[in-house]
Write an enzyme that holds these catalytic residues in place. Structure first.
Site, PDB file in Angstrom:
ATOM      1  N   LYS A 231       0.845  -1.203   0.000  1.00 59.09           N
ATOM      2  CA  LYS A 231       0.000   0.000   0.000  1.00 59.09           C
ATOM      3  C   LYS A 231       0.878   1.250   0.000  1.00 59.09           C
ATOM      4  CE  LYS A 231      -3.761  -2.578   1.977  1.00 59.09           C
ATOM      5  NZ  LYS A 231      -4.413  -3.140   3.151  1.00 59.09           N
TER       6      LYS A 231
ATOM      7  N   GLN B 270      -5.442  -2.138   9.276  1.00 58.66           N
ATOM      8  CA  GLN B 270      -5.120  -3.407   8.617  1.00 58.66           C
ATOM      9  C   GLN B 270      -5.710  -4.569   9.422  1.00 58.66           C
ATOM     10  OE1 GLN B 270      -3.478  -3.805   5.572  1.00 58.66           O
ATOM     11  NE2 GLN B 270      -4.113  -5.925   5.825  1.00 58.66           N
TER      12      GLN B 270
ATOM     13  N   ASP C 295     -11.503   2.043   3.086  1.00 64.68           N
ATOM     14  CA  ASP C 295     -11.736   0.608   2.886  1.00 64.68           C
ATOM     15  C   ASP C 295     -13.207   0.328   2.589  1.00 64.68           C
ATOM     16  OD1 ASP C 295      -9.769  -1.307   2.799  1.00 64.68           O
ATOM     17  OD2 ASP C 295      -9.511  -1.433   4.963  1.00 64.68           O
TER      18      ASP C 295
END
Ligand code: NDP
Length: 282
Positions: free
Chosen positions: A53, A97, A120
């Site tokens: 990322k 995460q 997300d």
């Protein structure tokens, strides 16, 4: 090989070049899109995802920070960190995460992220917007998978789509996105009776199960679009949920693992972060 390869790397490279141009345009207006990734603990797979990322942000000219918190982080400490990022004007996207260490409550932590920075797309407000056909942040993996399906050029209206897996982050939003494309959607799961009878009808088959080579050639309709979301580690190698070598002889289009949906997922994260930054100027 009968099937055409839907190459996530090639598609991502093109999309990332477009994103980089838009980032440059935004920077010229004084806004640098910023992504913050919170990593709790030492999960090896998560370390790799977080690194990738960061690389994506660098490639496209975005600002990125990785906040590493120890395994023993408390829920309060995690939520305080998220609140600080909610307030930080240099950060437009916040990603926690997953998976978090077992003692932490994922749903509670994700709920603390302000929906505008939820790149997300996991916040219930964004999930609800998707279900209601409203503009919100769409979860990166199904968004990327849909982009790959669209790039086949096949008219999806009226097609049979079968999604195997019903998780909140992949299966369910994937089903909703395909419904919005006017597919007739079936979502299968571990209690589905005669799974193969469903998958064999699929013009579009999305596998999000988490079991290596679970979808075999006899489960696939000839000419189908087969999207493999799975990431499984077998003998140190990453393999998908689809038995690629055999299914590619039957399918019309197929995504590889690695180099398929995973790559596109990160590209969609970059796109969601860019769009979150653009919204601050609107
Ligand atoms: P989950 O474990 O949350 O969900 C798996 C789903 O598969 C469940 O709905 C489960 O059904 C279903 N399932 C399990 N066994 C069977 C079976 N025998 N027959 C039919 N359905 C079954 O996983 P995720 O959705 O989070 O992830 C799925 C896969 O995708 C994993 O390999 C994961 O690593 C990968 N992934 C990849 C990403 C990427 O960027 N490419 C991003 C996110 C995930 P039930 O609900 O009944 O238990």
């Amino acid at each position: 090989m009968a099937a055409q390869l839907l190459d996530g790397k090639v598609m991502s490279d093109a999309l990332r070049a477009e994103i980089a141009e838009k980032v440059a345009a935004l920077k010229a207006k004084g806004v640098t899109p910023g992504l913050a990734v919170i990593l709790v603990g030492e999960d090896p797979a998560s370390q790799i995802y977080v690194r990738n990322k960061g690389i994506g942000c660098e490639q496209t000219g975005m600002h990125s920070v990785t906040i590493r918190m120890p395994e023993e982080t408390t829920q309060q400490e995690l939520e305080d960190q998220i609140r600080a990022l909610n307030e930080d004007p240099a950060i437009h996207g916040i990603l926690v995460q997953l998976p978090l260490p077992k003692h932490l409550d994922e749903a509670a932590a994700l709920a603390v992220i302000v929906p505008e920075k939820d790149v997300d797309g996991f916040h219930v407000q964004n999930a609800g917007k998707l279900l209601n056909g409203l503009n919100g942040v769409v979860a990166c993996t199904p968004k990327g998978a849909l982009e790959m399906i669209r790039r086949t050029g096949v008219n999806l209206s009226g097609k049979e789509a079968v999604v195997v897996g019903r998780s909140n982050i992949v299966g369910k939003p994937m089903g909703v996105l395909l419904l919005q494309e006017n597919c007739t959607v079936t979502i299968c799961h571990s209690r589905t009776a005669d799974l193969a009878a469903h998958t064999r009808r699929a013009d579009v088959l999305v596998a999000a199960v988490g079991k290596a080579k679970f979808i075999t050639a006899d489960m696939v309709k000839p000419g189908a679009i087969v999207i493999d979301v799975g990431i499984n580690r077998v003998d140190g190698k990453v393999v998908g949920d689809v038995d690629f070598d055999n299914v590619k002889e039957v399918a019309g289009w197929i995504t590889p693992v690695p180099g398929g949906v995973g790559r596109m997922t990160i590209t969609m994260l970059l796109q969601n972060t860019l769009e979150a930054a653009e919204r601050t100027l609107a």
